[in-house]
Design a protein around this motif. Structure first.
Motif, short mmCIF file in Angstrom:
data_model
loop_
_atom_site.label_atom_id
_atom_site.label_comp_id
_atom_site.label_asym_id
_atom_site.label_seq_id
_atom_site.Cartn_x
_atom_site.Cartn_y
_atom_site.Cartn_z
N SER A 44 0.82 -1.21 0.00
CA SER A 44 0.00 0.00 0.00
C SER A 44 0.85 1.26 0.00
CB SER A 44 -0.94 0.02 1.19
OG SER A 44 -0.21 0.01 2.41
N SER A 45 1.99 1.23 0.71
CA SER A 45 2.87 2.39 0.75
C SER A 45 4.30 1.93 1.01
CB SER A 45 2.42 3.39 1.82
OG SER A 45 2.46 2.79 3.09
N LEU A 46 5.23 2.85 0.79
CA LEU A 46 6.65 2.53 0.95
C LEU A 46 7.35 3.66 1.70
CD1 LEU A 46 5.81 1.74 -2.28
CD2 LEU A 46 7.98 0.63 -2.03
N ASP A 47 8.32 3.29 2.54
CA ASP A 47 9.22 4.26 3.15
C ASP A 47 10.40 4.45 2.22
OD1 ASP A 47 7.85 4.80 5.48
OD2 ASP A 47 9.01 3.43 6.73
N LEU A 48 10.73 5.70 1.93
CA LEU A 48 11.86 6.03 1.08
C LEU A 48 12.84 6.88 1.87
CD1 LEU A 48 9.84 7.24 -2.03
CD2 LEU A 48 10.93 5.03 -1.76
N VAL A 49 14.13 6.68 1.63
CA VAL A 49 15.16 7.52 2.21
C VAL A 49 15.71 8.39 1.09
CG1 VAL A 49 17.40 7.60 3.36
CG2 VAL A 49 15.77 5.81 3.95
N LEU A 50 15.63 9.71 1.27
CA LEU A 50 16.24 10.65 0.33
C LEU A 50 17.72 10.73 0.71
CD1 LEU A 50 13.51 13.43 0.50
CD2 LEU A 50 13.87 11.80 -1.34
N LEU A 51 18.56 10.07 -0.04
CA LEU A 51 19.97 9.95 0.33
C LEU A 51 20.70 11.28 0.29
CD1 LEU A 51 20.76 6.60 -1.49
CD2 LEU A 51 20.30 6.95 0.93
N ASP A 52 20.34 12.17 -0.62
CA ASP A 52 21.00 13.47 -0.72
C ASP A 52 20.70 14.36 0.48
OD1 ASP A 52 21.88 12.59 -3.18
OD2 ASP A 52 20.29 13.60 -4.29
N GLU A 53 19.51 14.19 1.06
CA GLU A 53 19.09 15.03 2.17
C GLU A 53 19.09 14.30 3.51
OE1 GLU A 53 15.26 16.61 1.09
OE2 GLU A 53 15.94 17.07 -0.94
N LEU A 54 19.33 12.99 3.48
CA LEU A 54 19.23 12.14 4.68
C LEU A 54 17.90 12.35 5.39
CD1 LEU A 54 22.85 12.16 6.11
CD2 LEU A 54 21.70 10.37 4.82
N ALA A 55 16.83 12.23 4.62
CA ALA A 55 15.47 12.37 5.15
C ALA A 55 14.67 11.15 4.74
CB ALA A 55 14.83 13.64 4.60
N MET A 56 13.62 10.85 5.52
CA MET A 56 12.78 9.70 5.20
C MET A 56 11.36 10.19 4.95
SD MET A 56 12.58 6.07 7.13
CE MET A 56 11.25 6.24 8.27
N ILE A 57 10.72 9.64 3.91
CA ILE A 57 9.34 9.98 3.57
C ILE A 57 8.58 8.69 3.31
CG2 ILE A 57 9.85 12.26 2.63
CD1 ILE A 57 9.75 11.04 -0.17
N THR A 58 7.26 8.75 3.45
CA THR A 58 6.38 7.63 3.13
C THR A 58 5.45 8.08 2.03
OG1 THR A 58 6.48 6.84 5.41
CG2 THR A 58 4.67 6.02 4.05
N ARG A 59 5.34 7.26 0.98
CA ARG A 59 4.48 7.58 -0.16
C ARG A 59 3.63 6.37 -0.52
NH1 ARG A 59 5.41 12.01 1.00
NH2 ARG A 59 6.49 13.60 -0.17
N PRO A 60 2.39 6.60 -1.00
CA PRO A 60 1.56 5.49 -1.47
C PRO A 60 2.18 4.81 -2.69
CG PRO A 60 0.27 7.51 -1.23
CD PRO A 60 1.70 7.87 -1.05
N ARG A 61 2.02 3.52 -2.78
CA ARG A 61 2.58 2.79 -3.91
C ARG A 61 2.01 3.28 -5.23
NH1 ARG A 61 1.74 -0.80 -7.72
NH2 ARG A 61 3.36 -2.31 -8.27
N ALA A 62 0.72 3.61 -5.26
CA ALA A 62 0.09 4.07 -6.50
C ALA A 62 0.75 5.35 -7.01
CB ALA A 62 -1.40 4.29 -6.28
N GLU A 63 1.11 6.24 -6.09
CA GLU A 63 1.78 7.49 -6.47
C GLU A 63 3.16 7.20 -7.07
OE1 GLU A 63 3.86 11.18 -4.12
OE2 GLU A 63 1.92 10.50 -3.38
N LEU A 64 3.91 6.32 -6.43
CA LEU A 64 5.24 5.97 -6.93
C LEU A 64 5.16 5.23 -8.26
CD1 LEU A 64 6.91 4.91 -3.57
CD2 LEU A 64 7.24 7.04 -4.82
N ALA A 65 4.18 4.34 -8.40
CA ALA A 65 4.01 3.62 -9.66
C ALA A 65 3.68 4.58 -10.79
CB ALA A 65 2.91 2.57 -9.52
N ALA A 66 2.89 5.62 -10.51
CA ALA A 66 2.57 6.62 -11.53
C ALA A 66 3.83 7.41 -11.93
CB ALA A 66 1.49 7.57 -11.02
N LEU A 67 4.69 7.74 -10.96
CA LEU A 67 5.93 8.45 -11.28
C LEU A 67 6.85 7.60 -12.14
CD1 LEU A 67 6.69 10.13 -7.83
CD2 LEU A 67 5.92 11.26 -9.92
N VAL A 68 6.93 6.30 -11.85
CA VAL A 68 7.75 5.39 -12.66
C VAL A 68 7.18 5.29 -14.07
CG1 VAL A 68 8.53 3.01 -12.92
CG2 VAL A 68 8.60 4.09 -10.67
N ALA A 69 5.87 5.13 -14.17
CA ALA A 69 5.22 4.99 -15.48
C ALA A 69 5.37 6.25 -16.33
CB ALA A 69 3.74 4.65 -15.30
N ASP A 70 5.39 7.42 -15.68
CA ASP A 70 5.54 8.68 -16.40
C ASP A 70 6.99 9.02 -16.70
OD1 ASP A 70 2.81 9.00 -16.31
OD2 ASP A 70 2.84 10.39 -14.61
#
Length: 100
Positions: A44-70
């Motif tokens: 349903s969602s994934l935790d991502l680590v922004l390596l450049d900023e050393l920050a962690m965010i959580t995003r819905p899988r559908a949102e990430l799948a749309a970014l990959v597809a686009d």
């Protein structure tokens, strides 16, 4: 009924995968969260680590799948896990290289 096929790289949205977003930031998928969908559970969602900023965010899988597809998120490979070749003296061999 025609279902739209997913982009072939969407299945790479798994733990330890590395990505680059449209802003050029490096991302690491850290963890999946699952939800029940009928008889099975799905991501349903994934935790991502922004390596450049050393920050962690959580995003819905559908949102990430749309970014990959686009084409706004590009797959960069998997995080390499290095295992020591030699076991230091005094270390129990079964614990050497064990993941936390």
């Amino acid at each position: 009924m025609d279902e739209q096929k997913e982009h072939p790289h969407i299945h790479f949205l798994r733990e330890r995968s590395l990505w680059t977003d449209v802003k050029g930031r490096k991302l690491l998928v850290l963890r999946h969260y699952f939800a029940w969908n009928g008889a099975a559970h799905v991501v349903s969602s994934l935790d991502l680590v922004l390596l450049d900023e050393l920050a962690m965010i959580t995003r819905p899988r559908a949102e990430l799948a749309a970014l990959v597809a686009d084409g706004k998120m590009k797959y960069d490979g998997e995080l390499a896990v290095k295992v020591p070749l030699a076991v230091p003296s005094g270390v129990v061999p079964q614990l050497a290289g064990a993941e936390n």
